[in-house]
Each structure stands twice: as C-alpha cells, then as structure tokens.
Write an enzyme that holds these catalytic residues in place. Structure first.
Site, PDB file in Angstrom:
ATOM      1  N   LYS A  27     -35.570  29.943 -11.726  1.00 33.31           N
ATOM      2  CA  LYS A  27     -37.270  30.631 -11.056  1.00 33.31           C
ATOM      3  C   LYS A  27     -35.998  31.937 -10.427  1.00 33.31           C
ATOM      4  O   LYS A  27     -36.805  32.883 -10.021  1.00 33.31           O
ATOM      5  CB  LYS A  27     -37.912  30.187  -9.501  1.00 33.31           C
ATOM      6  N   VAL A  36     -22.256  26.700 -19.834  1.00 34.36           N
ATOM      7  CA  VAL A  36     -22.318  27.970 -21.352  1.00 34.36           C
ATOM      8  C   VAL A  36     -23.306  28.894 -20.265  1.00 34.36           C
ATOM      9  O   VAL A  36     -23.346  29.374 -20.455  1.00 34.36           O
ATOM     10  CB  VAL A  36     -22.951  27.551 -22.382  1.00 34.36           C
ATOM     11  N   TYR A  61     -23.662  34.334 -14.991  1.00 36.07           N
ATOM     12  CA  TYR A  61     -23.187  34.818 -13.635  1.00 36.07           C
ATOM     13  C   TYR A  61     -21.996  36.394 -14.631  1.00 36.07           C
ATOM     14  O   TYR A  61     -21.935  37.164 -14.323  1.00 36.07           O
ATOM     15  CB  TYR A  61     -21.925  33.648 -13.670  1.00 36.07           C
TER      16      TYR A  61
END
Lengths: 233, 233
Positions: free
Chosen positions: B166, B197, B203
């Site tokens: 979320k 992955v 990131y």
C-alpha cells in the site's frame, strides 16, 4: 595474529638465516583526535587514488574536523590510527581506549617516500619524533536487531602502500573486533569487492562470513537530493 | 510518492467506479520513544518470522530499551514508527522531528488480526485510541568518506503483513531519506537480498543503485568472541 611475532634473538647471538635483514618495528593502534585530521585527510585521499575515485573526493580537513569528533569514542564515528616507530613508543594518555601496542618483525627496513608528510606528533622513548602514521580504520555503531545489541560497521580501512602485506590491516581490523567484544557487541560488518579474491580470502581467514545473497543499495547524488524537493512540497 | 493521493470526492457526489470501496487512512511517521519498545520488540520478532530466523532471535524488551535510546535522535540508533487511523490524528509534541502526516486511500478497509496488540498509545482527534502501529524503520549514521559527510544506514524496515503493498514501506524509507537531505547528509544505504527481484525493482524506482560488486562481510558468534580471547592474552 600475524603481528604476534617473537622478538629477535639478542645481538650477541648469531642470527638464524631467516632473520637476516629483519627489522623490528614498534606499532601502536590508538584513537584518533582532531589533531590527526591533516593525516586522516591525506590517507582518505590515498584511498580515493587507490580506488580511482579522486573525481568523487570532496572531503576537506574542515568537513572532517566538523563531522568526525562530535560524540565520545565508539558512540558514533570512531577512528583508530596506526603508528610505527623503530624505537619503543612513549606512553600516551587515552582513558577511553588503551592503545594496542605490538612489536613486529618485518623483512627489511621500509623505504617510506612520504615519511615526512606522515610524521606523527607522537614521540618514541628517545624523545625522537620519527614516528609514522601508517594507516587508519573508520568505524561506527551498527545494530544487530535479532540480538537486540549493537555492533560495529567498518566503513574504511587503509594501510599506506609501503606498509602493506605486513599484517597491519589485520592489526587495525582486529583492534576494532576486540573492542566490539569488550563492549559486548555482537557483530562487526564491512564490505569487500567480490572480485578482490585475496581480500575475501583474508577476511574469511579472520573468521568473517561473506554474505553472498545480500547487495548494498545506495541512494546518493541527485537521486538523493530529489527527496529534498519532495519534502518541501 | 505513492502516498500522495488526492482526497476522495465529497459524499454528495457519486463516487467514480475506481473509488468504490476505497477507504481513507490517516498516517503518521514519527520518532519512536522508549514507550514504543513493546511494539518494536513484537515488530522485530515478526521480521525474524518473515526471514525464518526465529532461532536467532534473542532480543528482549529490556535489551532494546537499554541500547536504543542512549543518544539524541539521528546521532545514533533511531527508529521511526508508522501509525495509522481512520480518523485524523491528534498533534503530538516532537521538537526533534516534525512527524510526517499523509492521508492515503486504500482499496478497502484492512482486516487487522493484531489490531489490539498493536494499538498505539496515541489518540486520534476524536480522542479515540483506535490508532495502530503498522511498521517501523531502524537507521543510524554512516559516513561518506570521500564527501567528508555523514549519511544514514538503514538496518531494518518492516510493514506488518496486512498493511503491505500500500506504499507504506516507501513512506517509511522516504522519511529517512528526506531527513538525510534535511541534515545535509550525502548518502542513504541499506541491504537487499539479490533474489528478491521485486524489492530490488522497488528500490531502483526510488532512485537507489544496487552495488553489484560489493559483498557484506560479517564477523559474529564464536568467530567474533574468539577475538576476546586474543585481547585477553
């Protein structure tokens, strides 16, 4: 430890063949102070040269002095300095950390082209100031969550070129690890380049495990600064 | 940021199809205090469960309380707590860090099986205490040597199972990055499992680079304690 070598035979006894040309060095690993900043700055620059990263090097003596010594030793950024002398070193007052002193044998007297630049402010027992700064290690607390205890993260370790392959890197890193144990810390971590096979082997021989599955993520430069814009929205 | 979603249309207007069942949540990212230790301890245990590492989990509320709050925020170990409520949150006094508040839309009201366990001590504007602790991030200063400036290392980040996917993980990590920028820090780093992955992708989308050549070396357990014996020789 490689540095725990027995003292040489007395001069009156014929030295065995393996000792021909060997040279005794007195070493000390001690806490850095703000007075060491000029040497630390030069050592860090040598690290940038070694890594072909001088274009990234923007640290100044001033930026180091204002950021490195704001907490008591071991509570935040901490630096150990390695000093060498051909003569026993004078005691120094250091209540926060009893310097680690070792006498080591090296194969021959080292020619140090930067001896003058890295002359330490410390003196040996003869009052002679031919004491040399040979390297440093920069470390800081990390946290071992599952143990609910602190650890140390080693950010940088450098031994000057002419003093490498003599066990001094191990000496500096061991001083950090021994301090961690003394403080009840549960972990010491650092990073290594995976293709640097000799470094990996060296660390494994020191008892470290290389965490093969983990990768470091880094947010820096413009990608980092962009978050300042978000925060100001 | 995924959390910066516009508020829903007023109730008198027919909600567009995409809003059917959507639910508004008030979120706050704030500094943890010692009063949060019981929740932090439970969140850390959930992390050990998630990583199949409960056999390594020896942290206690007592070990956390005695190690996590010994320095001012951001100077050493620092924790942000993420709180959620269906109603606006009451202001809290926090001079060291102005809490980050966001209103977000989620697809439907979340069923939280541990709502009672993770009930926050904070109250919303109705004086109602139905405020939930949904996650945390633990971080601490690192050092960017070549810049001669500090950075942050993020040691742990957890959002509770029922609140995942979320945008809350991004919300917590962004709060750390924004704080780094605010303090003039030059880097934020953390680790990720290379086979994860979706985490790596997440990131990278946040602007991070995955340092493929570096490996983490860890000295812990018996291998670490052995250095205590060396130090005592």
């Amino acid at each position: 430890m490689a540095s725990d070598i027995s003292p040489p035979a007395p001069a009156s006894v014929a030295a065995p063949a393996t000792l021909v040309g060997q040279h005794q060095l007195y070493t000390r690993t001690r806490l850095a102070t703000p007075a060491d900043v000029p040497h630390i700055h030069k050592l860090m620059y040598q690290m940038a040269v070694f890594q072909n990263d001088t274009h990234l090097f923007t640290a100044t003596e001033s930026s180091l002095a204002s950021t490195l010594f704001n907490s008591p030793p071991f509570q935040s950024f901490t630096i150990f300095i390695l000093e060498l002398s051909s003569y026993p070193l004078k005691n120094i007052h250091s209540p926060a950390f009893l310097p680690v002193e070792r006498t080591v044998l090296v194969d021959h007297e080292t020619t140090d082209p930067d001896a003058e630049t890295f002359k330490s402010s410390a003196a040996n027992e003869d009052g002679d100031h031919n004491v040399t700064v040979a390297g440093f290690v920069l470390f800081m607390p990390s946290y071992t969550t599952f143990a609910g205890k602190p650890g140390f993260h080693v950010e940088d370790l450098l031994v000057r070129e002419c003093y490498r392959r003599k066990g001094f890197g191990k000496m500096l890193l061991s001083a950090v690890v021994e301090q961690a144990v003394k403080m009840g810390f549960k972990r010491v971590e650092w990073s290594v380049l995976e293709w640097n096979v000799s470094a990996v082997k060296f660390y494994e021989e020191m008892g470290a495990k290389v965490l093969s599955e983990w990768r470091v993520c880094r947010l820096s430069g413009d990608a980092l600064e962009a978050y300042g814009d978000i925060a100001n929205c």
